[in-house]
Scaffold this motif. Structure first.
Motif, PDB file in Angstrom:
ATOM      1  N   ARG A  98       0.304  -1.086  -0.319  1.00  0.00           N
ATOM      2  CA  ARG A  98       0.470  -0.119  -0.151  1.00  0.00           C
ATOM      3  C   ARG A  98       0.866   1.193   0.164  1.00  0.00           C
ATOM      4  NH1 ARG A  98      -4.593  -0.853   4.761  1.00  0.00           N
ATOM      5  NH2 ARG A  98      -4.687   1.253   3.853  1.00  0.00           N
ATOM      6  N   TYR A  99       0.018   2.344  -0.357  1.00  0.00           N
ATOM      7  CA  TYR A  99       1.334   3.509  -0.429  1.00  0.00           C
ATOM      8  C   TYR A  99       0.302   4.000   0.894  1.00  0.00           C
ATOM      9  CZ  TYR A  99       1.492   8.708  -1.631  1.00  0.00           C
ATOM     10  OH  TYR A  99       2.231   9.814  -1.701  1.00  0.00           O
ATOM     11  N   SER A 100       1.007   5.146   1.920  1.00  0.00           N
ATOM     12  CA  SER A 100       0.801   5.611   2.743  1.00  0.00           C
ATOM     13  C   SER A 100       0.950   7.304   2.669  1.00  0.00           C
ATOM     14  CB  SER A 100       1.640   5.159   3.985  1.00  0.00           C
ATOM     15  OG  SER A 100       3.422   6.026   3.210  1.00  0.00           O
ATOM     16  N   GLY A 101       0.892   7.779   1.551  1.00  0.00           N
ATOM     17  CA  GLY A 101       0.212   9.446   0.873  1.00  0.00           C
ATOM     18  C   GLY A 101       1.624   9.622   1.907  1.00  0.00           C
ATOM     19  N   ILE A 102       2.497  10.041   1.792  1.00  0.00           N
ATOM     20  CA  ILE A 102       3.847  10.646   2.034  1.00  0.00           C
ATOM     21  C   ILE A 102       4.505  11.277   0.518  1.00  0.00           C
ATOM     22  CG2 ILE A 102       4.095   8.656   4.344  1.00  0.00           C
ATOM     23  CD1 ILE A 102       6.990   7.963   2.133  1.00  0.00           C
ATOM     24  N   CYS A 103       4.352  11.341  -0.162  1.00  0.00           N
ATOM     25  CA  CYS A 103       4.896  11.821  -0.847  1.00  0.00           C
ATOM     26  C   CYS A 103       4.244  13.256  -1.275  1.00  0.00           C
ATOM     27  CB  CYS A 103       4.270  11.412  -2.582  1.00  0.00           C
ATOM     28  SG  CYS A 103       5.798  10.290  -2.753  1.00  0.00           S
ATOM     29  N   PRO A 104       4.953  14.537  -1.767  1.00  0.00           N
ATOM     30  CA  PRO A 104       4.957  15.835  -2.014  1.00  0.00           C
ATOM     31  C   PRO A 104       4.105  16.233  -2.561  1.00  0.00           C
ATOM     32  CG  PRO A 104       7.319  15.528  -1.466  1.00  0.00           C
ATOM     33  CD  PRO A 104       7.220  14.282  -1.872  1.00  0.00           C
ATOM     34  N   GLU A 105       3.321  16.909  -2.507  1.00  0.00           N
ATOM     35  CA  GLU A 105       2.017  16.843  -3.705  1.00  0.00           C
ATOM     36  C   GLU A 105       2.832  17.330  -5.488  1.00  0.00           C
ATOM     37  OE1 GLU A 105      -1.351  21.077  -4.396  1.00  0.00           O
ATOM     38  OE2 GLU A 105      -0.235  20.753  -2.281  1.00  0.00           O
ATOM     39  N   GLU A 106       3.586  18.007  -5.474  1.00  0.00           N
ATOM     40  CA  GLU A 106       3.982  18.063  -6.732  1.00  0.00           C
ATOM     41  C   GLU A 106       5.194  16.939  -7.505  1.00  0.00           C
ATOM     42  OE1 GLU A 106       7.753  19.213  -4.423  1.00  0.00           O
ATOM     43  OE2 GLU A 106       6.119  19.521  -4.192  1.00  0.00           O
ATOM     44  N   LEU A 107       5.285  15.954  -6.539  1.00  0.00           N
ATOM     45  CA  LEU A 107       5.345  14.202  -6.909  1.00  0.00           C
ATOM     46  C   LEU A 107       4.708  13.145  -6.799  1.00  0.00           C
ATOM     47  CD1 LEU A 107       9.576  14.853  -5.175  1.00  0.00           C
ATOM     48  CD2 LEU A 107       8.733  15.505  -7.651  1.00  0.00           C
ATOM     49  N   GLU A 108       3.555  13.745  -6.192  1.00  0.00           N
ATOM     50  CA  GLU A 108       2.637  12.628  -5.987  1.00  0.00           C
ATOM     51  C   GLU A 108       1.842  11.976  -7.219  1.00  0.00           C
ATOM     52  OE1 GLU A 108      -0.007  10.990  -2.421  1.00  0.00           O
ATOM     53  OE2 GLU A 108      -0.642  13.141  -3.499  1.00  0.00           O
ATOM     54  N   PRO A 109       1.540  13.017  -8.177  1.00  0.00           N
ATOM     55  CA  PRO A 109       0.486  12.682  -9.584  1.00  0.00           C
ATOM     56  C   PRO A 109       1.665  11.384  -9.968  1.00  0.00           C
ATOM     57  CG  PRO A 109       0.279  14.823  -9.111  1.00  0.00           C
ATOM     58  CD  PRO A 109       1.525  14.823  -8.634  1.00  0.00           C
ATOM     59  N   ALA A 110       2.424  11.895 -10.353  1.00  0.00           N
ATOM     60  CA  ALA A 110       3.242  10.951 -11.999  1.00  0.00           C
ATOM     61  C   ALA A 110       3.624   9.037 -10.704  1.00  0.00           C
ATOM     62  CB  ALA A 110       4.593  11.743 -11.475  1.00  0.00           C
ATOM     63  N   PHE A 111       4.216   9.861  -9.050  1.00  0.00           N
ATOM     64  CA  PHE A 111       4.069   8.582  -8.802  1.00  0.00           C
ATOM     65  C   PHE A 111       2.866   7.562  -8.167  1.00  0.00           C
ATOM     66  CE2 PHE A 111       3.826   6.044  -3.957  1.00  0.00           C
ATOM     67  CZ  PHE A 111       5.506   5.849  -4.231  1.00  0.00           C
ATOM     68  N   LEU A 112       1.631   8.432  -7.955  1.00  0.00           N
ATOM     69  CA  LEU A 112       0.111   7.560  -8.130  1.00  0.00           C
ATOM     70  C   LEU A 112      -0.057   6.795  -9.369  1.00  0.00           C
ATOM     71  CD1 LEU A 112      -1.621   9.619  -5.914  1.00  0.00           C
ATOM     72  CD2 LEU A 112      -1.096   7.289  -5.209  1.00  0.00           C
ATOM     73  N   THR A 113       0.153   7.418 -10.378  1.00  0.00           N
ATOM     74  CA  THR A 113       0.219   7.551 -11.868  1.00  0.00           C
ATOM     75  C   THR A 113       1.103   5.922 -12.056  1.00  0.00           C
ATOM     76  OG1 THR A 113      -0.145   9.000 -12.733  1.00  0.00           O
ATOM     77  CG2 THR A 113       0.548   7.396 -14.726  1.00  0.00           C
ATOM     78  N   ALA A 114       2.099   5.845 -11.590  1.00  0.00           N
ATOM     79  CA  ALA A 114       3.086   5.038 -12.054  1.00  0.00           C
ATOM     80  C   ALA A 114       2.204   3.560 -10.555  1.00  0.00           C
ATOM     81  CB  ALA A 114       4.455   4.616 -11.669  1.00  0.00           C
ATOM     82  N   PHE A 115       1.713   3.543  -9.951  1.00  0.00           N
ATOM     83  CA  PHE A 115       1.243   2.961  -8.349  1.00  0.00           C
ATOM     84  C   PHE A 115      -0.010   2.209  -8.567  1.00  0.00           C
ATOM     85  CE2 PHE A 115      -0.995   2.059  -5.037  1.00  0.00           C
ATOM     86  CZ  PHE A 115      -0.157   1.320  -4.132  1.00  0.00           C
TER      87      PHE A 115
END
Length: 211
Positions: A98-115
């Motif tokens: 699971r992803y715990s929601g720790i990424c900075p706002e500006e990095l999270e979209p690309a991270f979540l797409t990959a996730f």
């Protein structure tokens, strides 16, 4: 740090090569010589939340040492920029974690797409495992049915078998043979599905191999 090293760091973190819950996060020597910025950086790069500093505080309290909170937080923010990359998100999703929601706002979209792409691969892998179980079961069923046919054939050729029973056994064998053929079709279709799913997984893997 090279792209290859960044990708390796992220994958290791996503696969959970971390300390087991409850163990000391830092030794006495590490507490005494702690570079709290570096510790924060490493925690961030491994995907730990800032709550991790509480574990460090507990580990070092026994040695009379308190963390440098500001240095840790500065390092942690820098480490998160190392962790919150698409390759890590993909590996995390692919592992089923699971992803715990720790990424900075500006990095999270690309991270979540990959996730989410990784989660798709995880589901495809689960489908493949189910298909493999189905194939094993179908082959086991074929073996049982084949033994039934062999037992019937032995009775068919036996002198003591009456003509009506012989006809009944022959009819049973035709049905059993049809069932074996059905199982074979299931096996072949499952094998084709596994190949197709494998190609989808490989396509997704290649898409993130360049990060």
């Amino acid at each position: 740090m090279t792209k290859r090293r960044r990708r390796l760091t992220g994958v290791l973190a996503a696969l959970g090569l971390l300390c087991f819950q409850g163990c000391a996060t830092l030794s006495e020597e590490e507490c005494l010589s702690a570079d709290w910025h570096s510790i924060g950086y490493e925690d961030g790069a491994r995907g730990y939340s800032t709550q991790r500093i509480g574990r460090h505080r507990e580990a070092c309290a026994a040695h009379g040492i308190a963390p440098n909170f500001q240095a840790y937080m500065d390092g942690h923010r820098a480490g998160l920029r190392q962790y919150c990359i698409p390759a890590t998100g993909f590996a995390l999703g692919r592992s089923g974690k699971r992803y715990s929601g720790i990424c900075p706002e500006e990095l999270e979209p690309a991270f979540l797409t990959a996730f989410e792409d990784g989660r798709i691969v995880h589901r495809l892998q689960q489908e493949i495992e189910q298909l493999r179980r189905d194939i094993r079961q179908a082959r086991s069923d074929q073996e049982v049915l084949t033994k039934e046919i062999e037992a019937n054939e032995a009775m068919i050729i036996a002198d003591a078998t009456s003509p009506p029973l012989r006809r009944e056994l022959m009819a049973q064998n035709r049905k059993l043979e049809d069932l074996i053929e059905d199982k074979q079709l299931l096996i072949e279709q499952s094998e084709a599905d596994i190949d197709w799913l494998g190609q989808r997984i490989e396509k997704q893997n290649r898409a993130y191999a360049t990060y």
